[in-house]
Motif scaffolding. Structure first.
Motif, PDB file in Angstrom:
ATOM      1  N   UNK A  21       0.817  -1.226   0.000  1.00  0.00           N
ATOM      2  CA  UNK A  21       0.000   0.000   0.000  1.00  0.00           C
ATOM      3  C   UNK A  21       0.844   1.266   0.000  1.00  0.00           C
ATOM      4  N   UNK A  22       2.163   1.119   0.158  1.00  0.00           N
ATOM      5  CA  UNK A  22       3.044   2.266   0.405  1.00  0.00           C
ATOM      6  C   UNK A  22       2.902   3.352  -0.650  1.00  0.00           C
ATOM      7  N   UNK A  23       2.855   2.932  -1.922  1.00  0.00           N
ATOM      8  CA  UNK A  23       2.846   3.962  -2.981  1.00  0.00           C
ATOM      9  C   UNK A  23       1.461   4.567  -3.219  1.00  0.00           C
ATOM     10  N   UNK A  24       0.493   4.222  -2.343  1.00  0.00           N
ATOM     11  CA  UNK A  24      -0.784   4.956  -2.375  1.00  0.00           C
ATOM     12  C   UNK A  24      -0.684   6.212  -1.498  1.00  0.00           C
ATOM     13  N   UNK A  25       0.375   6.320  -0.719  1.00  0.00           N
ATOM     14  CA  UNK A  25       0.536   7.477   0.169  1.00  0.00           C
ATOM     15  C   UNK A  25       0.813   8.727  -0.670  1.00  0.00           C
ATOM     16  N   UNK A  26       0.191   9.841  -0.264  1.00  0.00           N
ATOM     17  CA  UNK A  26       0.325  11.090  -1.032  1.00  0.00           C
ATOM     18  C   UNK A  26       1.790  11.520  -1.143  1.00  0.00           C
ATOM     19  N   UNK A  27       2.583  11.270  -0.081  1.00  0.00           N
ATOM     20  CA  UNK A  27       3.969  11.785  -0.093  1.00  0.00           C
ATOM     21  C   UNK A  27       4.880  11.041  -1.064  1.00  0.00           C
ATOM     22  N   UNK A 182      13.342  12.417  23.660  1.00  0.00           N
ATOM     23  CA  UNK A 182      12.724  11.176  23.161  1.00  0.00           C
ATOM     24  C   UNK A 182      11.200  11.271  23.312  1.00  0.00           C
ATOM     25  N   UNK A 183      10.485  10.925  22.219  1.00  0.00           N
ATOM     26  CA  UNK A 183       9.022  10.781  22.256  1.00  0.00           C
ATOM     27  C   UNK A 183       8.710   9.299  22.371  1.00  0.00           C
ATOM     28  N   UNK A 184       7.719   8.960  23.193  1.00  0.00           N
ATOM     29  CA  UNK A 184       7.422   7.554  23.448  1.00  0.00           C
ATOM     30  C   UNK A 184       5.916   7.429  23.691  1.00  0.00           C
ATOM     31  N   UNK A 185       5.174   6.948  22.690  1.00  0.00           N
ATOM     32  CA  UNK A 185       3.717   6.898  22.812  1.00  0.00           C
ATOM     33  C   UNK A 185       3.134   5.962  21.755  1.00  0.00           C
ATOM     34  N   UNK A 186       1.856   5.625  21.927  1.00  0.00           N
ATOM     35  CA  UNK A 186       1.152   4.841  20.907  1.00  0.00           C
ATOM     36  C   UNK A 186       0.273   5.784  20.116  1.00  0.00           C
ATOM     37  N   UNK A 187       0.262   5.584  18.801  1.00  0.00           N
ATOM     38  CA  UNK A 187      -0.504   6.489  17.938  1.00  0.00           C
ATOM     39  C   UNK A 187      -1.307   5.655  16.950  1.00  0.00           C
ATOM     40  N   UNK A 188      -2.493   6.150  16.587  1.00  0.00           N
ATOM     41  CA  UNK A 188      -3.244   5.440  15.541  1.00  0.00           C
ATOM     42  C   UNK A 188      -3.009   6.145  14.223  1.00  0.00           C
ATOM     43  N   UNK A 189      -2.458   5.425  13.241  1.00  0.00           N
ATOM     44  CA  UNK A 189      -2.158   6.012  11.938  1.00  0.00           C
ATOM     45  C   UNK A 189      -3.206   5.589  10.938  1.00  0.00           C
ATOM     46  N   UNK A 190      -3.694   6.574  10.205  1.00  0.00           N
ATOM     47  CA  UNK A 190      -4.688   6.325   9.161  1.00  0.00           C
ATOM     48  C   UNK A 190      -3.931   5.985   7.873  1.00  0.00           C
ATOM     49  N   UNK A 191      -3.811   4.708   7.553  1.00  0.00           N
ATOM     50  CA  UNK A 191      -3.010   4.259   6.415  1.00  0.00           C
ATOM     51  C   UNK A 191      -3.914   3.758   5.293  1.00  0.00           C
ATOM     52  N   UNK A 192      -3.397   3.663   4.060  1.00  0.00           N
ATOM     53  CA  UNK A 192      -4.244   3.201   2.956  1.00  0.00           C
ATOM     54  C   UNK A 192      -4.857   1.822   3.231  1.00  0.00           C
ATOM     55  N   UNK A 193      -4.143   0.970   4.004  1.00  0.00           N
ATOM     56  CA  UNK A 193      -4.674  -0.368   4.294  1.00  0.00           C
ATOM     57  C   UNK A 193      -5.638  -0.369   5.483  1.00  0.00           C
ATOM     58  N   UNK A 194      -5.839   0.788   6.119  1.00  0.00           N
ATOM     59  CA  UNK A 194      -6.729   0.899   7.273  1.00  0.00           C
ATOM     60  C   UNK A 194      -5.965   1.477   8.455  1.00  0.00           C
ATOM     61  N   UNK A 195      -6.677   1.683   9.579  1.00  0.00           N
ATOM     62  CA  UNK A 195      -6.026   2.287  10.748  1.00  0.00           C
ATOM     63  C   UNK A 195      -5.114   1.251  11.414  1.00  0.00           C
ATOM     64  N   UNK A 196      -3.920   1.717  11.822  1.00  0.00           N
ATOM     65  CA  UNK A 196      -3.011   0.815  12.540  1.00  0.00           C
ATOM     66  C   UNK A 196      -2.434   1.547  13.744  1.00  0.00           C
ATOM     67  N   UNK A 197      -2.350   0.819  14.861  1.00  0.00           N
ATOM     68  CA  UNK A 197      -1.736   1.407  16.051  1.00  0.00           C
ATOM     69  C   UNK A 197      -0.226   1.176  15.971  1.00  0.00           C
ATOM     70  N   UNK A 198       0.536   2.268  16.082  1.00  0.00           N
ATOM     71  CA  UNK A 198       1.994   2.192  15.954  1.00  0.00           C
ATOM     72  C   UNK A 198       2.607   2.667  17.266  1.00  0.00           C
ATOM     73  N   UNK A 199       3.577   1.878  17.759  1.00  0.00           N
ATOM     74  CA  UNK A 199       4.304   2.307  18.967  1.00  0.00           C
ATOM     75  C   UNK A 199       5.438   3.210  18.511  1.00  0.00           C
ATOM     76  N   UNK A 200       5.299   4.495  18.791  1.00  0.00           N
ATOM     77  CA  UNK A 200       6.313   5.454  18.356  1.00  0.00           C
ATOM     78  C   UNK A 200       7.361   5.605  19.453  1.00  0.00           C
TER      79      UNK A 200
END
Ligand SMILES: C[S@@+](CC[C@H](N)C(=O)[O-])C[C@H]1O[C@@H](n2cnc3c(N)ncnc32)[C@H](O)[C@@H]1O
Length: 251
Positions: A21-27, A182-200
């Motif tokens: 799904x990577x190349x569906x990202x706008x960037x 250092x930043x240390x948190x869980x974030x929900x990312x809205x990705x082309x394949x759907x929402x995913x929780x990422x440990x940042x």
């Protein structure tokens, strides 16, 4: 029988899953303009050997190969490289793909130029890892792979942006440590394949720190520009933008 141990890093797992799904990202939609920009910075002779570190799905590698350069693409993610290989075959170009952690990369000093774009491994660390040692190792390995005076273009996340966003309540909540940056948190990312929780877990660097590290690694940093994907230009950094661009040469 016990199942095999998964030794992949969190980022490897993330990119393996995200690869289709990577190349569906706008960037990722500015590849041709980005390659034009890179080739406009320094003269690079036709047929030169170019190294693309953290090449992902190979969008810059393939565009450079299309223009007659001899390209090696390095990435830690088998999933990203699978996509890269498939796309190169579709494009009819021959590229050397290397699956390797860029912090451990050992190549002969034979490359005439290098890129490490859209982070390409910079800052993508594991929990508790030393961000400076990690990024410095990648920079050193790239410098070692280059001939003297070879151009190197890097874009990496902008530390100013984090400093400007963080508030005392983030510090109180343990999301950001001003003593270590250092930043240390869980974030929900809205990705082309759907929402995913990422440990940042990240420690971003401000440009003077990056310039010091690049210099320490064996580069001359000629210019520093704002480098957010889609907004590349020879222009000053905007303090809240996502990425910074470092225009370098091997010392
Ligand atoms: C945001 S993508 C950028 C890909 C490509 N450079 C682009 O501009 O589209 C970051 C890439 O860095 C790779 N990566 C992360 N850590 C790495 C490491 N330690 N060594 C090599 N590649 C790494 C990821 O697998 C991913 O493909």
């Amino acid at each position: 029988m016990s199942s095999p141990v998964d030794t992949r890093t969190e980022w490897q797992k993330f990119f393996d899953g995200h690869a289709p799904h990577y190349e569906q990202q706008a960037f990722t939609q500015n590849t041709v303009a980005e390659v034009d920009f890179f080739l406009g910075l320094y003269p690079i002779a036709p047929g030169s050997k170019i190294l693309d570190v953290g090449c992902g799905t190979g969008r810059h590698s393939i565009e450079l190969a299309n223009r007659g350069f001899e390209v090696t693409g390095v990435d830690i993610s088998a999933g990203m490289l699978r996509e890269a290989h498939r796309k190169a075959q579709e494009a009819g170009v021959d590229i050397q793909w290397v699956r390797e952690d860029a912090t451990k990369l050992e190549l002969e000093s034979a490359y005439d130029a290098a890129i490490c774009l859209c982070e390409g491994g910079m800052g993508l660390i594991g929990h508790g890892e030393d961000a400076e040692a990690h990024d410095l190792a990648i920079m050193r390995n790239i410098a070692n792979a280059l001939v003297t005076n070879a151009p190197f273009l890097m874009t990496a996340l902008n530390g100013y942006q984090v400093i400007r966003q963080m508030k005392d309540e983030h510090v109180a909540a343990g999301r950001f440590d001003p003593a270590t940056m250092v930043s240390n948190y869980e974030d929900e990312w809205d990705l082309p394949e759907g929402a995913r929780v990422v440990k940042v877990y990240e420690r971003l660097f401000i440009p003077p720190e990056m310039v010091r590290m690049l210099t320490q690694a064996g580069f001359v940093v000629d210019r520093v520009f704002g480098g957010t994907a889609g907004q590349w230009a020879q222009r000053p950094i905007s303090l809240d933008e996502i990425e910074v661009m470092y225009v370098c040469r091997k010392a």
